[in-house]
Design a protein around this motif. Sequence first.
Motif, PDB file in Angstrom:
ATOM      1  N   PHE A 163       0.783  -1.421   0.041  1.00 56.76           N
ATOM      2  CA  PHE A 163      -0.240   0.099   0.262  1.00 56.76           C
ATOM      3  C   PHE A 163       0.935   1.511   0.149  1.00 56.76           C
ATOM      4  CE2 PHE A 163      -3.664  -1.760   2.910  1.00 56.76           C
ATOM      5  CZ  PHE A 163      -3.710  -2.688   0.929  1.00 56.76           C
ATOM      6  N   ASN A 164       1.936   0.945   0.526  1.00 58.41           N
ATOM      7  CA  ASN A 164       3.298   2.333   0.806  1.00 58.41           C
ATOM      8  C   ASN A 164       2.852   2.933  -0.545  1.00 58.41           C
ATOM      9  OD1 ASN A 164       3.589   2.195   3.696  1.00 58.41           O
ATOM     10  ND2 ASN A 164       5.235   0.717   3.119  1.00 58.41           N
ATOM     11  N   ASN A 165       3.167   4.390  -0.662  1.00 59.06           N
ATOM     12  CA  ASN A 165       3.059   5.141  -2.154  1.00 59.06           C
ATOM     13  C   ASN A 165       4.564   5.837  -1.927  1.00 59.06           C
ATOM     14  OD1 ASN A 165       2.595   6.895  -4.113  1.00 59.06           O
ATOM     15  ND2 ASN A 165       1.167   6.754  -3.904  1.00 59.06           N
ATOM     16  N   PRO A 166       5.486   5.893  -2.774  1.00 60.92           N
ATOM     17  CA  PRO A 166       6.469   6.563  -2.593  1.00 60.92           C
ATOM     18  C   PRO A 166       6.519   7.864  -3.539  1.00 60.92           C
ATOM     19  CG  PRO A 166       7.040   4.859  -4.365  1.00 60.92           C
ATOM     20  CD  PRO A 166       5.061   4.763  -3.587  1.00 60.92           C
ATOM     21  N   TYR A 167       5.774   8.377  -4.022  1.00 62.44           N
ATOM     22  CA  TYR A 167       5.453   9.127  -4.726  1.00 62.44           C
ATOM     23  C   TYR A 167       4.822   9.804  -3.707  1.00 62.44           C
ATOM     24  CZ  TYR A 167       6.056   5.909  -8.467  1.00 62.44           C
ATOM     25  OH  TYR A 167       6.399   4.868  -9.221  1.00 62.44           O
ATOM     26  N   GLY A 168       4.545  10.008  -2.572  1.00 64.02           N
ATOM     27  CA  GLY A 168       4.107  10.795  -1.326  1.00 64.02           C
ATOM     28  C   GLY A 168       2.531  11.476  -1.704  1.00 64.02           C
ATOM     29  N   ALA A 169       1.892  12.637  -1.113  1.00 67.01           N
ATOM     30  CA  ALA A 169       0.420  12.520  -1.120  1.00 67.01           C
ATOM     31  C   ALA A 169       0.687  14.552  -1.166  1.00 67.01           C
ATOM     32  CB  ALA A 169       0.302  11.780   0.000  1.00 67.01           C
ATOM     33  N   TRP A 170      -1.051  14.917  -1.724  1.00 65.70           N
ATOM     34  CA  TRP A 170      -1.252  16.002  -1.304  1.00 65.70           C
ATOM     35  C   TRP A 170      -2.087  16.049  -0.139  1.00 65.70           C
ATOM     36  CZ3 TRP A 170       1.329  19.620  -3.942  1.00 65.70           C
ATOM     37  CH2 TRP A 170       1.824  19.228  -5.323  1.00 65.70           C
ATOM     38  N   ARG A 171      -1.887  16.808   0.573  1.00 64.24           N
ATOM     39  CA  ARG A 171      -3.290  17.860   1.555  1.00 64.24           C
ATOM     40  C   ARG A 171      -3.491  18.761   0.891  1.00 64.24           C
ATOM     41  NH1 ARG A 171      -3.900  15.777   6.349  1.00 64.24           N
ATOM     42  NH2 ARG A 171      -2.477  15.413   7.570  1.00 64.24           N
TER      43      ARG A 171
END
Length: 252
Positions: A227-235
């Motif tokens: 499930f881990n996303n190495p591309y980060g996230a937008w809050r």
Amino acid sequence: MSTIPELVLCIPGPWGGSSVLADEIALSAIGYSLAGNVLRDSETGFACELVLQRADSDLADDFRKAGPHWATTIAMADIEDHRSVAYLVGPGGSREAADAMMRAGAALVDSGGLGVKVDSTGIAHAPAYWIDMCEQLDQLTAHRALVVYVAGAEVYSCGMHNFGLPEAITSGGDKTQAADMLRFFTRYLLEHAPQFEDGHTFSVSEGKPVYRVERTEAIDYGDGSLFNNPYGAWRLVPLVPEKKGNWWTRKR
């Protein structure tokens, strides 16, 4: 991004062994072949790993948890009688890779697969629905197939790494509305590839709530989690209503 995340599909079936599965693929999945542990599309050249394992007594429960929307159907009940489980393992990281993996999953469904659980997202789909989505990939149905939205203390997406894109996170307000907004936002990322930067703003449409977009870390599911996303996230941070503008505008 140096590390391309794996996209893993879990597909239970009636197959008694690899040779039986290979025969079914040759008969039913037009253009696909299984040689050893490699499933290949002869038309495009796409190939992914196929690992066939014995039946799993817990798998039906896993499917029901990941697919509550079809948990009481005959299709779900059929999984109780599976004889083996095929795992397709291939690269994520782009829309093209995600679409190719979806078509590979459809090849196994055409060969007797009883459903598809996206192990790199945590959602399960009925076989007929998976085929239907694969026939409409030009309409971004992979987004529907591979991304889920989780409502807890915060609301966040999971599965955008399958496309090589960041997740989305927000907090506050109605959880259902927040999930709907994130669904729109993540599809917008996939369809339009906007060049967001910290401080940009986003709204579903004119007159709808406005959010400030900030770069942040993705949810950490623990070492080794698919499930881990190495591309980060937008809050997406809700803003007090202000003058009307475009869907998303640059900070002035």
